[in-house]
Design a protein around this motif. Structure first.
Motif, mmCIF file in Angstrom:
data_model
loop_
_atom_site.group_PDB
_atom_site.id
_atom_site.type_symbol
_atom_site.label_atom_id
_atom_site.label_comp_id
_atom_site.label_asym_id
_atom_site.label_seq_id
_atom_site.Cartn_x
_atom_site.Cartn_y
_atom_site.Cartn_z
ATOM 1 N N CYS A 284 0.831 -1.208 0.000
ATOM 2 C CA CYS A 284 0.000 0.000 0.000
ATOM 3 C C CYS A 284 0.867 1.259 0.000
ATOM 4 C CB CYS A 284 -0.923 0.006 1.213
ATOM 5 S SG CYS A 284 -2.179 -1.283 1.202
ATOM 6 N N LEU A 285 1.959 1.218 0.758
ATOM 7 C CA LEU A 285 2.865 2.359 0.802
ATOM 8 C C LEU A 285 3.472 2.624 -0.565
ATOM 9 C CD1 LEU A 285 4.327 4.521 2.478
ATOM 10 C CD2 LEU A 285 6.053 2.793 3.071
ATOM 11 N N GLU A 286 3.775 1.555 -1.300
ATOM 12 C CA GLU A 286 4.361 1.712 -2.639
ATOM 13 C C GLU A 286 3.373 2.357 -3.598
ATOM 14 O OE1 GLU A 286 7.135 1.998 -5.337
ATOM 15 O OE2 GLU A 286 7.541 1.143 -3.351
#
Length: 514
Positions: A192-194
């Motif tokens: 999700c961070l990516e």
């Protein structure tokens, strides 16, 4: 029952002898204890939490390095005008590196130790390698250079089977399955961070800066890796009992607990650690073959649905009302030439089309499915043994993957992908729970690493299914993923050993050495 317990004591089979309140096993003299006794007696405390968080951050770093392939291909296509085969080859290059690294470092760890692996590769830690080549790939002058450098990045991401092995070997039996599964939450967070990072960086700074920012978490993990101790199970299996006791005493201090009274003893010590043929002994032959298939199928489906999600949303999620080649190409110009109208020949052309804001939003939503999916599988695992839990997760993925063929529209497309990714995200972590539990310490890292290496064969092929075959036939592509995962569900039920509540073996031939 008493006769069975007496027989187990006479055979010195520690796996079947229950622990007493003092941390020893019934029938075992109180002046000695095994590493299994010590780990159970020390319990789950501050030491395990610190190790778990560090492994979790490592998972975030590796997830970002791997899952960047789901958002990078459209940007590279616009810069270098790549064909679908070239886009697929970028993903494949990463997975080839992972396959080579998984096998080599699994064997290395069983022979020289888990911690040695981290301190050897790249000079300081495995994650230094990952950081260095991650940043270097941002300066790639051509697509071929990028392929080579991302392959080196893939080699560095092979650290995650060793992370799991190291983490598992310090965990008490009761918390082992849930803790390893919960590591997937860190992987989901990294994924999700990516995607969030791509939304912020790609429109303003471009893909090269995205590669740089993606590599930073690897440097953070590398700095912290010196804290990691060597596995006590490795020390015991290699005859280094004094070092093992020192590590256990350190854990006892951090957990504010105490070791069982007496002297630490080892099971049969062997110098033949990390032997490939040990995976095919009579006891493990069927298990190894089935695990190779399960790992291959599940990793192929996990990365396949992730790559397929991007392709489908690039095509605006509408692929049922037009010929198969429409809707899977980055940007389609549908053209019926006058000369070929009678034959209804269709030409499909690919051009540059970057992901839209709505596409990023939908990719982010379906990636979030990995969080509740992992929690769901954790709940199932608490109620069911390992094998049926794997079967439920894999079958659930197959069902919702096949539902994509109903062509119910964009909203239902998001729902079906969300649920399918939820099942496969939790399910893909279950082999990481089962495999270290089923193999003994002498071959544990090799067994896990070899399974991971073999699984890369499926992962190497999946970009050509999800990014190339998808452009020609959605029905065939979806059927491939649904069928393979359904077969994996059946294979998981055929595994001969159930590991829930089972002690971790040290050599595979558990004879106590005084």
């Amino acid at each position: 029952m008493m006769r069975s317990l007496k027989s187990a004591i006479q055979r010195k089979d520690p796996e079947k002898i229950p622990l007493t309140a003092t941390g020893h096993r019934k029938g075992q003299t109180t002046d000695t204890f095994t590493v299994e006794d010590a780990v159970e007696k020390l319990g789950f405390g501050r030491f395990q939490i610190k190790l778990y968080l560090l492994c979790g951050v490592g998972y975030v770093a590796i997830a970002m390095a791997v899952m960047i392939i789901t958002v990078l291909s459209s940007e590279l296509n616009c810069e270098w005008r790549l064909s679908s085969w070239q886009q697929a080859s970028l993903s494949t290059a990463v997975f080839i590196g992972m396959m080579i690294g998984s096998f080599l470092w699994g064997k290395f760890c069983d022979k020289y130790g888990r911690r040695t692996y981290f301190l050897f590769q790249g000079g300081i830690a495995a994650f230094v390698w990952l950081f260095f080549y991650g940043v270097l790939s941002a300066f790639s002058p051509t697509f071929n250079w990028l392929l080579v450098l991302r392959m080196f990045v893939g080699f560095g991401t092979a650290a995650f089977p060793v992370l799991v092995t190291l983490c598992v070997e310090f965990l008490p039996r009761r918390q082992r399955g849930q803790c390893v599964l919960f590591l997937m939450m860190f992987w989901a967070a990294g994924s999700c961070l990516e995607v969030g990072l791509a939304v912020a960086v790609l429109p303003t700074l471009g893909w090269r800066w995205l590669l740089v920012f993606t590599a930073i978490p690897s440097l953070i993990v590398a700095i912290c890796c010196k804290w990691i101790p060597e596995s006590v199970r490795y020390h015991v299996a290699s005859g280094q009992l004094e070092k093992a006791r020192e590590t256990l005493q350190r854990i006892a201090r951090e957990n504010k607990s105490s070791l069982p009274p007496g002297k630490l003893v080892a099971l049969v010590i062997t110098e033949k650690r990390g032997q490939f043929r040990d995976l095919f002994t009579r006891e493990f032959r069927l298990t190894t073959v089935l695990l190779w298939f399960i790992w291959t199928a599940i990793m192929m489906c996990y990365y396949g649905i992730a790559l397929m999600t991007t392709e489908l949303y690039q095509a605006d999620g509408n692929f049922c009302g037009v010929p198969d080649c429409i809707g899977y190409v980055d940007f389609i110009i549908f053209h019926l030439s006058e000369a070929s109208q009678d034959q209804n020949q269709v030409s499909c052309y690919a051009a540059c089309k970057k992901l839209s804001g709505d596409a990023y939003q939908n990719i982010f939503i379906t990636t979030l499915a990995e969080l509740p999916g992992t929690l769901l599988v954790m709940l199932i695992l608490a109620c069911l043994p390992r094998k049926p839990t794997m079967a439920v997760a894999f079958a659930g993925f197959s069902i919702f993957t096949f539902l994509l063929l109903t062509c119910a529209g964009r909203t239902w497309l998001t729902v079906f992908i969300f649920v399918a990714r939820a099942f496969i995200s939790g399910g893909s972590q279950l082999p990481y729970v089962y495999t270290p539990e089923v193999y003994p310490t002498t071959t544990r890292a090799l067994g896990t690493g070899t399974c991971s290496a073999v699984a890369r064969v499926g992962v190497i092929l999946t970009p050509f299914v999800a990014q190339v075959m998808l452009k020609y036939s959605v029905h065939l592509t979806v059927s491939v993923y649904g069928s393979i995962c359904l077969l994996a569900a059946g294979a998981s039920l055929l595994l001969p050993i159930e590991t829930k509540g089972r002690s971790m073996q040290e050599t595979g031939q558990e004879k106590l050495r005084r």
